[in-house]
Design a protein around this motif. Structure first.
Motif, short mmCIF file in Angstrom:
data_model
loop_
_atom_site.label_atom_id
_atom_site.label_comp_id
_atom_site.label_asym_id
_atom_site.label_seq_id
_atom_site.Cartn_x
_atom_site.Cartn_y
_atom_site.Cartn_z
N CYS A 48 4.34 23.09 55.86
CA CYS A 48 3.24 24.05 56.01
C CYS A 48 2.67 24.08 57.43
O CYS A 48 1.86 24.94 57.74
N THR A 52 1.91 29.18 61.66
CA THR A 52 0.46 29.35 61.53
C THR A 52 0.18 30.45 60.51
O THR A 52 1.03 31.32 60.26
N LYS A 53 -1.00 30.41 59.95
CA LYS A 53 -1.35 31.45 58.96
C LYS A 53 -1.42 32.82 59.62
O LYS A 53 -1.13 33.83 58.98
N GLU A 54 -1.73 32.86 60.91
CA GLU A 54 -1.76 34.14 61.62
C GLU A 54 -0.35 34.69 61.81
O GLU A 54 -0.13 35.90 61.69
N GLY A 57 0.64 35.91 58.51
CA GLY A 57 -0.18 37.08 58.21
C GLY A 57 0.32 38.34 58.89
O GLY A 57 0.19 39.44 58.35
N VAL A 63 -3.87 37.74 56.70
CA VAL A 63 -3.82 36.30 57.00
C VAL A 63 -4.11 35.54 55.71
O VAL A 63 -5.11 35.80 55.05
N VAL A 64 -3.22 34.62 55.37
CA VAL A 64 -3.39 33.81 54.16
C VAL A 64 -3.03 32.36 54.46
O VAL A 64 -2.26 32.07 55.37
N GLU A 65 -3.61 31.47 53.69
CA GLU A 65 -3.30 30.04 53.80
C GLU A 65 -2.01 29.75 53.05
O GLU A 65 -1.76 30.32 51.99
N GLY A 66 -1.24 28.84 53.59
CA GLY A 66 -0.03 28.40 52.91
C GLY A 66 -0.33 27.20 52.04
O GLY A 66 -1.31 26.49 52.25
N TYR A 81 3.20 31.42 51.02
CA TYR A 81 2.06 32.23 51.45
C TYR A 81 2.10 33.49 50.59
O TYR A 81 3.14 34.14 50.48
#
Length: 173
Positions: A48, A52-54, A57, A63-66, A81
């Motif tokens: 993870c 990056t989440k960006e 995204g 944009v989401v968290e993994g 994600y």
């Protein structure tokens, strides 16, 4: 000092041998000389933390968290994600095998890692990458049963997004 029931004077042979043996043995306790020791293991990559989440995204549209998924396959680790509203997913996998033309189908993609193979699927796409000793895949998928159905997305846009994401991951390895 008593040895075998007899008095031994300081400086006698048994006392000197005992002292020499004690010194020799105490030096072995910390020695790394000829003894076989296990090599320190390289810490496993945090799947993870590869993207990056960006970055993810940009491919998903939000944009989401993994989150790390524990899979039933012991040597496969993955981070998922999900953009739930649109029924889209990006999954990053660390692969337990070497990516090659023999192990994965796909079209070669130059400039990503040591080898990258792109594979289009009916509900998304996959990009398999080998960079040094690390083998990974970035996968884009959408849920055909989601409220929105199959999105009308260009396969060229999906491919470009996977190439960008995989390139970012490979550049950090």
């Amino acid at each position: 000092m008593v040895w075998s029931g007899k008095s031994v004077r300081n400086g006698s042979l048994p006392g000197a041998l005992g002292l020499a043996l004690l010194v020799a043995l105490s030096g072995c306790a910390g020695s790394t000389g000829g003894s076989a020791q296990a090599e320190p293991t390289k810490p496993a990559l945090d799947v993870c933390a590869l993207a990056t989440k960006e970055e993810v995204g940009a491919l998903l549209g939000q944009v989401v968290e993994g989150h790390r998924d524990d899979t039933p396959l012991p040597s496969l680790t993955q981070c998922s994600y999900r953009y739930a509203e649109k029924g889209r997913f990006v999954i990053v996998n660390l692969l337990p095998y070497e990516v090659s033309q023999a192990t994965k189908p796909g079209t070669p993609v130059p400039g990503v890692g040591d080898l990258a193979l792109y594979d289009q699927a009916k509900i998304g796409a996959h990009l398999y990458v080998r960079k040094g000793s690390v083998n990974f895949a970035v996968n884009y998928a959408f849920d055909p049963l989601a409220d929105k159905g199959v999105p009308d997305e260009s396969s060229a846009r999906i491919r470009a997004g996977l190439v960008t994401l995989a390139g970012a991951i490979a550049s950090r390895l």
